[in-house]
Write a protein that holds these residues in place. Structure first.
Motif, short mmCIF file in Angstrom:
data_model
loop_
_atom_site.label_atom_id
_atom_site.label_comp_id
_atom_site.label_asym_id
_atom_site.label_seq_id
_atom_site.Cartn_x
_atom_site.Cartn_y
_atom_site.Cartn_z
N GLN A 137 0.86 -1.31 0.07
CA GLN A 137 -0.05 0.04 0.00
C GLN A 137 0.93 1.29 0.12
N SER B 40 0.20 4.70 -2.37
CA SER B 40 -1.12 4.75 -2.10
C SER B 40 -1.46 6.29 -1.33
N ASN C 268 -10.21 4.73 6.48
CA ASN C 268 -9.16 3.89 6.04
C ASN C 268 -8.35 3.15 6.99
N TRP D 132 -7.82 -0.80 7.99
CA TRP D 132 -6.62 -1.49 8.18
C TRP D 132 -6.34 -2.29 9.35
N LEU E 247 -16.23 -3.33 -6.25
CA LEU E 247 -15.22 -4.47 -5.72
C LEU E 247 -15.73 -5.87 -5.94
N GLU F 156 -8.02 1.83 -3.79
CA GLU F 156 -8.32 0.67 -2.88
C GLU F 156 -7.21 -0.38 -3.05
N LEU F 157 -6.52 -0.41 -4.02
CA LEU F 157 -5.26 -1.46 -3.98
C LEU F 157 -4.01 -0.42 -3.69
N ALA G 146 -9.14 -5.65 -0.40
CA ALA G 146 -9.88 -4.26 -0.78
C ALA G 146 -11.26 -4.57 -0.46
N ARG H 52 -11.82 -4.76 3.34
CA ARG H 52 -11.81 -3.39 4.16
C ARG H 52 -12.88 -2.85 3.79
N ASN H 53 -13.55 -2.85 2.58
CA ASN H 53 -14.68 -1.92 2.05
C ASN H 53 -15.80 -2.60 3.23
#
Lengths: 61, 551
Positions: free
Chosen positions: B140, B145, B401, B405, B461, B492-493, B529, B532-533
């Motif tokens: 990331q 990112s 975010n 994680w 996603l 997202e990635l 991803a 996490r969403n």
């Protein structure tokens, strides 16, 4: 690094070390010596900073 | 228990990660902590006497051995083998790689230990991370990112130490104390400037510093200004003093060791600095810090790691730029944009003003610069708020975010009942902590907006995840679908992985076995991803219901 001669020497060392590592891998497999040589390669790459392009190196710090 | 921490970057990195080292040391009783550092920074020993042993990595000699024709290549190889044998003889239980470079990864792979946290290359030269936080760092953060945690935070979580103390426990020795007294005597009302960084691009410029100091001194005549510098920077400090003299500002030199600098900073009220090791050193004192983060310095990763301090960045679109490469612009745009007047006023306000006044200042100069205030937020991350900007979905997304994680890396999504409730309370508290001035209803609106966006992104996603599953089934993927969602994949990635994925799916020929490693990498990244969403969706919905209950 400003000295062009030293840069060339380092590049030459890098080349020789890579050759040596390839030779060991082809004859004796992936040994500790290969790892040591790879470390020296990385030391040179960190010194020749612009060659240090991989993302798992210092650029992310 | 004997543990080794590998810190093979520069001085600033060693100092910045000092709270992590302290955390490792304090985590268990009877921990014998050894730290491997580059030999040229051996002088940090005195700052951290609670480290049981500093082991020196003789990088310079090894590199010298490879750069000179008359020296045998076996010499550095032998030196390296000796170092590795020495480390293995210590018989470490745990190794922490706090460096994250290929070099340190190979080295950690060669050290025998029961547990390794951080990058280590195994026998077959595959990378292992020991903690999902280090995979996060690799993929990331390394992938470019936009959402990135502070490096110290990553190592806190990666090294699995409790995130409760951010203590920089630097110890001032007698020599440092004497050095400081010799330079400043018993003066009170001191401020310091560290004008020089390791990289020209990060230097703001002597003229600009002088102009800001002139304004500051005009408004605060009682303060004495000292220009800090290492002994090898004395000529640069003299130059700064000359430039200041021309502006009519009185600045005194303080050429000293790191210990001496610590002594001076302990009695100083403010430090104006670039992205330097002195900035991290000042975190071990009560001195307020203003950091000017320009050029390649990325404050989100290495900004001043202490709460209630200030970071100034430029609005130039090219910043932060690449490390170790010269500025590609005709002029140093990021430095040019930061007006000396704004810095002089900020220095004045930090010492005399209130948060409100600093916020007004930030709004006034918002076209050319950003003033960020630092926090340790309630959700357990370092956070820098842009004071000119109000709360918006982007800011909410940032904190959400990192929380997602944290929960993902803890495997919270795999549990029957995850800790979403308490994390959402922390997130709501974070918003209140960082944006106290904002009305509750406005915050609620942003949260509602974000909830609908996360829901939509979740659907996309899921579709992309199903599309990628075709790769494993030797089917051709609809690469147009991937391209259409490029922006989403990028966020997202990571930008790096997103572009790799587009190229790969375009060229994929149905040969699954040939590309097994890559397919696995993309599938895992997509799964992560999507997970996490889903975590974010649960968090944001819980936040909404908690806020409704409070209304």
């Amino acid at each position: 690094m400003s000295d062009k001669k030293e840069t060339n020497n380092l590049k030459e060392s890098l080349f020789r070390l890579e050759k040596a590592a390839q030779k060991i891998v082809s004859t004796r497999g992936y040994t500790k010596e290969v790892e040591n040589i790879k470390m020296l390669n990385e030391l040179i790459r960190e010194q020749l900073i612009n060659e240090n392009i991989s993302y798992s190196t210092r650029k992310i710090r | 228990m004997k543990v080794l921490a590998v810190s093979l970057l520069r001085l600033g990195d060693i100092l910045m990660l000092s709270p992590v080292l302290k955390g490792i040391k304090s985590q268990h009783k009877n921990v014998e902590l050894h730290v491997l550092i580059n030999s040229q920074f051996s002088f940090v020993k005195t700052l951290m006497p609670w480290v049981d042993k500093f082991i020196l990595f003789d990088r310079k000699q090894m590199q010298k051995g490879m750069g000179e024709v008359d020296r045998q290549l076996f010499e550095p190889l032998d030196r390296l083998s000796t170092t590795i044998d020495y480390l293995n003889n210590e018989k470490y239980t745990k190794v922490f790689n706090l460096t994250h470079t290929r070099l340190s990864g190979i080295l950690c792979g060669l050290i025998n230990a029961e547990e390794k946290l951080g990058l280590a290359f195994n026998d077959n030269h595959t990378a292992s991370f020991g903690s999902r936080w280090y995979s996060y760092l690799n993929e990331q953060v390394g992938g470019g990112s936009d959402f990135t945690a502070h490096m110290t935070d990553v190592h806190y979580y990666g090294a699995e130490i409790p995130y409760n103390s951010h203590e920089f426990d630097f110890v001032l020795d007698k020599k440092g104390e004497d050095e400081a007294v010799a330079l400043i005597g018993d003066l009170k009302n001191i401020i310091c400037v560290q004008a020089f960084t390791s990289d020209n691009k990060k230097n703001w410029g002597l003229d600009r510093i002088a102009k800001s100091l002139k304004l500051f001194q005009y408004m605060n005549p009682k303060y004495s200004i000292f220009a800090l510098g290492a002994p090898n920077e004395s000529h640069k400090v003299s130059e700064l003093i000359k430039v200041c003299d021309k502006e009519g500002v009185s600045v005194k030199p303080a050429i000293c060791s790191l210990q001496g600098a610590l002594g001076i900073l302990r009695v100083s009220e403010l430090l104006l600095t670039g992205d330097t090791s002195i900035k991290h050193l000042a975190c071990g004192t009560d001195c307020k810090i203003i950091e000017i983060a320009i050029g390649s310095s990325d404050y989100r990763k290495t900004g001043v790691y202490r709460k209630n301090n200030f970071i100034v960045t430029s609005t130039a679109g090219c910043a932060p730029c690449m490390h170790s490469q010269s500025c590609i612009k005709n002029s140093h745009i990021c430095g040019d944009r930061i007006e000396p007047e704004a810095i002089g006023l900020l220095m004045h306000q930090v010492l005399n003003g209130s948060n409100k006044e600093i916020r007004i200042l930030a709004q006034e100069y918002a076209d050319s610069l950003r003033i960020h205030k630092t926090y340790f937020n309630h959700s357990g991350f370092w956070y820098a708020r842009d004071l000119a900007k109000g709360f918006d979905t982007k800011e909410l997304e940032k904190v959400l975010n990192l929380s997602s994680w944290k929960l993902l890396n803890r495997g919270e999504h795999l549990k029957l009942i995850g800790e979403y409730g308490s994390e959402s309370i922390k997130l709501n508290a974070t918003i209140q902590q960082v944006y106290p001035e904002l009305k509750s209803l406005v915050k609620q609106r942003f949260i509602t907006d974000l909830e609908s966006r996360i829901t939509q992104e979740g659907e996309s996603l899921l579709n992309l995840k199903l599309e990628l599953q075709k790769l494993a089934k030797k089917k051709i993927v609809n690469s147009e679908e991937i391209k259409r969602n490029y922006k989403l994949l990028e966020s997202e990635l990571s930008p790096k992985l997103a572009s790799e994925l587009v190229v790969f799916t375009e060229k994929f020929n149905g040969q699954t076995q040939e590309h097994f490693g890559q397919i696995r990498k993309y599938s895992e990244a997509m799964q992560s991803a999507y997970d996490r969403n889903q975590i974010q969706l649960k968090l944001v919905r819980t936040m909404m219901s908690q806020r409704m209950e409070n209304l």
